[in-house]
Design an enzyme around this catalytic site. Sequence first.
Site, short mmCIF file in Angstrom:
data_model
loop_
_atom_site.label_atom_id
_atom_site.label_comp_id
_atom_site.label_asym_id
_atom_site.label_seq_id
_atom_site.Cartn_x
_atom_site.Cartn_y
_atom_site.Cartn_z
N GLY A 263 0.82 -1.20 0.00
CA GLY A 263 0.00 0.00 0.00
C GLY A 263 0.86 1.25 0.00
N GLU A 266 7.33 4.09 3.93
CA GLU A 266 7.68 5.24 4.77
C GLU A 266 9.08 5.79 4.55
OE1 GLU A 266 7.38 2.01 5.89
OE2 GLU A 266 8.76 1.60 7.53
N ASN A 267 9.66 5.69 3.36
CA ASN A 267 11.00 6.22 3.11
C ASN A 267 11.18 7.60 3.74
OD1 ASN A 267 11.21 4.04 1.06
ND2 ASN A 267 9.73 5.34 0.02
N GLU A 300 2.18 5.98 7.79
CA GLU A 300 3.52 6.19 7.22
C GLU A 300 4.18 7.42 7.84
OE1 GLU A 300 4.56 3.65 5.52
OE2 GLU A 300 2.52 2.89 5.66
N HIS A 303 5.68 6.51 11.16
CA HIS A 303 6.93 5.75 11.07
C HIS A 303 8.15 6.66 11.19
CE1 HIS A 303 6.16 1.55 10.48
NE2 HIS A 303 5.52 1.66 9.34
N GLU A 322 6.27 -2.03 13.04
CA GLU A 322 4.94 -2.15 12.43
C GLU A 322 3.83 -2.27 13.48
OE1 GLU A 322 4.45 -1.21 9.63
OE2 GLU A 322 6.33 -1.50 8.54
N1 BES Z 1 6.75 -0.53 5.80
C1 BES Z 1 5.50 -0.88 5.26
C2 BES Z 1 5.52 -1.11 3.79
C3 BES Z 1 6.17 -2.39 3.37
C4 BES Z 1 5.58 -3.58 3.64
C5 BES Z 1 7.33 -2.43 2.67
C6 BES Z 1 6.16 -4.76 3.22
C7 BES Z 1 7.91 -3.61 2.26
C8 BES Z 1 7.33 -4.79 2.53
C9 BES Z 1 4.46 0.21 5.51
O1 BES Z 1 4.71 1.00 6.61
C10 BES Z 1 3.16 -0.47 5.77
O2 BES Z 1 3.03 -1.07 6.78
N2 BES Z 1 2.22 -0.41 4.83
C11 BES Z 1 0.96 -1.08 4.88
C12 BES Z 1 -0.17 -0.18 5.22
C13 BES Z 1 -0.22 0.23 6.64
C14 BES Z 1 -1.28 1.26 6.87
C15 BES Z 1 -0.45 -0.92 7.58
C16 BES Z 1 0.73 -1.62 3.49
O3 BES Z 1 1.47 -1.28 2.58
O4 BES Z 1 -0.21 -2.41 3.33
ZN ZN Z 2 4.20 0.25 8.46
#
Ligand code: BES
Ligand code: ZN
Length: 874
Positions: A263, A266-267, A300, A303, A322
């Site tokens: 989705g 958070e770079n 994000e 983070h 997370e």
């Molecule tokens: N750091 C993650 C994105 C990510 C996930 C990168 C897996 C690489 C591999 C990001 O902070 C995240 O958790 N995104 C979620 C949505 C969030 C609101 C829970 C996502 O992408 O579904």
């Molecule tokens: Zn996350």
Amino acid sequence: MSTTAMTLLADYRIPDFLIEKTHLTFELHEGYTDVSSQLSMVRNPKGDQAAHAVLHGEQLELLALAINDRALQPTDYQCTAHTLTIYNVEERFVLHCKTRIYPEKNTALEGLYRSSGMYCTQCEAEGFRKITYYLDRPDVMSEFDTIIIADEGAFSVMLSNGNCLSDRIENGKRIVHWHDPFKKPSYLFALVSGNLSCLEDRFVTQSGRDVLLQIYTEAKDQDKCDFAMQSLKNAMRWDEEVYGREYDLDRFMIVAVDDFNMGVMENKGLNIFNTSCVLAHPKSTTDAAFQRVESVVAHEYFHNWSGNRVTCRDWFQLSLKEGLTVYRDEEFSAAMNSCAVKRIEDASFMRSVQFVEDAGPMAHPVRPESYLEISNFYTMTIYEKGAEVVRMLANILGPKDYRKGTDLYFSRFDGQAVTCDDFVACMEEVSAKDLRQFRLWYAQAGTPQLHISDSYDVARQQYRLNVRQSTPPTAGQAVKQALHIPLKLALYGKQGAQTLIIEGVNYGMETVIDISQAEQTLVFDNISEKPVPSLLRGFSAPVKVHYDYQLAQLQQLALLDSDGFCRWDAMQGLMRNVLNARIEGGDHTAAQVVLIATLKQLLERFSTMDAALLACLLTLPSEQYLASFYDAANPAVIGQERAALHYHIAVELQAQWQHCYDALAGNVQGLSAEAMAARSLRNTALSYLLDMDSAQYRSMAMQQFAQADNMTNQFAALKALVHAEHAQLEAKQALQAFYQQWQHDALVVNMWLQVQATRPWGDTLLLVHELLQHAAFDGSNPNKLRAVIAAFAQQNFIQFHRADGAAYQFLAEQIADIDQRNPQIAARLLTPLTHWQQFVAPHGALMRAALASLTERQLSKDVYEVVSKSLTVN
Ligand code: BES
Ligand code: ZN
């Protein structure tokens, strides 16, 4: 098949080298990109002083390699498919490296790739090693300088993390230099180059820092960024007020891309978003999607502290960032919307998805002990259960100490890469609470069960609750220990909640009991009548509670409990009573009468109740959730009986639904919480009414479809029509009109695909095959795969579990195909097949056969890990 070894937590070793500074230069050419790196490396004083330097690297073409300006000879180093080893290096040196990569050919969407012409990156967890050789592990934190070079005029924006130091033209090339003053691990690196428009705003932090906020999208989408911008500002303010956390750079950027595995990411200073998580406009976006944008933007942003400033030592600690950040975004969303509804949604998600994961072959603790492919561990357990673990800590400590604990955590570990245990230690230190037993939540997989029974002693005016806990065995963890479980409860008498007196201490009307033994008894004094216990209030712990409620008790809680979660849970209990009896062929009439009577009473007060909460109370448990209660679930029977009860509720309460639908007609404009709640309730009524084969209701839905001025109402009408078997003519017409109207908008087209893939009647598999051939489908775009294949396999229980097993085989074939291009997406699509052990014959065997058919293919590590684990019977 892959034979790659597992990575074990027990094998963790501190890095032998550190990278103080990282200079990267990207030369973007049509067809290829050259990456030059200059790494200021130094031996870690705590590491092995004799070690060679071993860097990660994958799918890289090595063009040049030098140390301190001396080109390396072939005998100085060795390259394998995954590493670059440089022998006999000094204490301190600068490594110069030039690699060539091919973003255009990158279909896995990990590393540097192209999406609709733009360049973008996705590095978490281990994507940076596809860009250049590096110590690609989160405990190596470095200060990054990034230079991007492209033909003058090729891109309107060329972005990377931090602040822009210079942007100039030289010999027909544009050269942009970025510097990020904060040390970070490589997984937080980002680069974007493309022709994008930008929405700008500003935010002044509590200490007076003026921050430039930017949201970059394709020009056509610029009118869909206002809501994300407002959400960002709300999140920035909330984090200052609730956690004392301020933003730290002068600029915060969000970029929207069409092709994205996840989705959002958070770079540092440059978040990259799937368009589905940032673009929103009332005409084209449903209320649910608006709320998703709000929570994801916040997640994000949060983070920046929980993840970036303080990061993870290794990927086994993933939940450190997370779980904590999900807890933070849940609390933020609760504050922005209805707290009760948010809690119900999160608890419902835990119970219907995470509990299933925790009971199946992929079960793992919040802090896993091994993995083959880390991408497979971005799971419900790491995220949602991890968030519940943080929530329990907050509840055990209380708000003041919890805040002291997070303050200590952020200040002590700023700029460091740490562990889940470091987090708990801070909580322990500020509260002087003994959290040794609590730490088991990180190490032990499986969903704990609480078996609760009670007795009442009139003579003594005493009420006793006996609580027994147990956790079923999970893959690789046969024996479980008792956990520290905060159990929030209240006792209801005829006059409402009773005062809780335990051993002479008055706890008020509601209290949290620390359950810590395998079995314990709570004794409440001064109780004048046998009460109805309201248990696990607010879903105070991620556990299953078994208490044998009478129907009348459930009804009482559903109508009166002051805790929204318990009210909803009581309704779910009433519904499950009826459904279980129906599914098992028992007598369901008594339970059904009570359920209908309760629903009727609720509907009659709809004008005085939170409409969003009411809509939750009126919703039947999903088929997946119902199936999770059986060892040998029969999908057809579950689907049939749930549909039958839905129909019965529609017919019995037809007048009430109609009244509710009509009465809410006027009051549904805008994006306020009230307006969203009213729409949610009204569309619930619509979905019940459309169960009935009636021309009147069909034309009512058609009218709503045609006249809607917002996507929530338009889509709810479309869905009600498409999913009603008797509305085929109208559905066909509406689907055509919808496509006509929205074919230019990819996100809405995805909804059009999804509503068809989730059609519960007819031969939906055939329809899915047709959708895959449709011009609107694109197998290289993850959102399209989710809209058709994942929607069909995960949100269409009845059709996915068709008796001949054709849908299982279909899914396996799709996965084998997708795996060639995008292993991460392929592995995620496997989830529904991994639950084969839950289903009655022949389903279980057919699902298993579909999984087994995959073992004959060339599989990625990602898919191999899930397939092999789920074929292992414990
Ligand atoms: N750091 C993650 C994105 C990510 C996930 C990168 C897996 C690489 C591999 C990001 O902070 C995240 O958790 N995104 C979620 C949505 C969030 C609101 C829970 C996502 O992408 O579904
Ligand atoms: Zn996350």
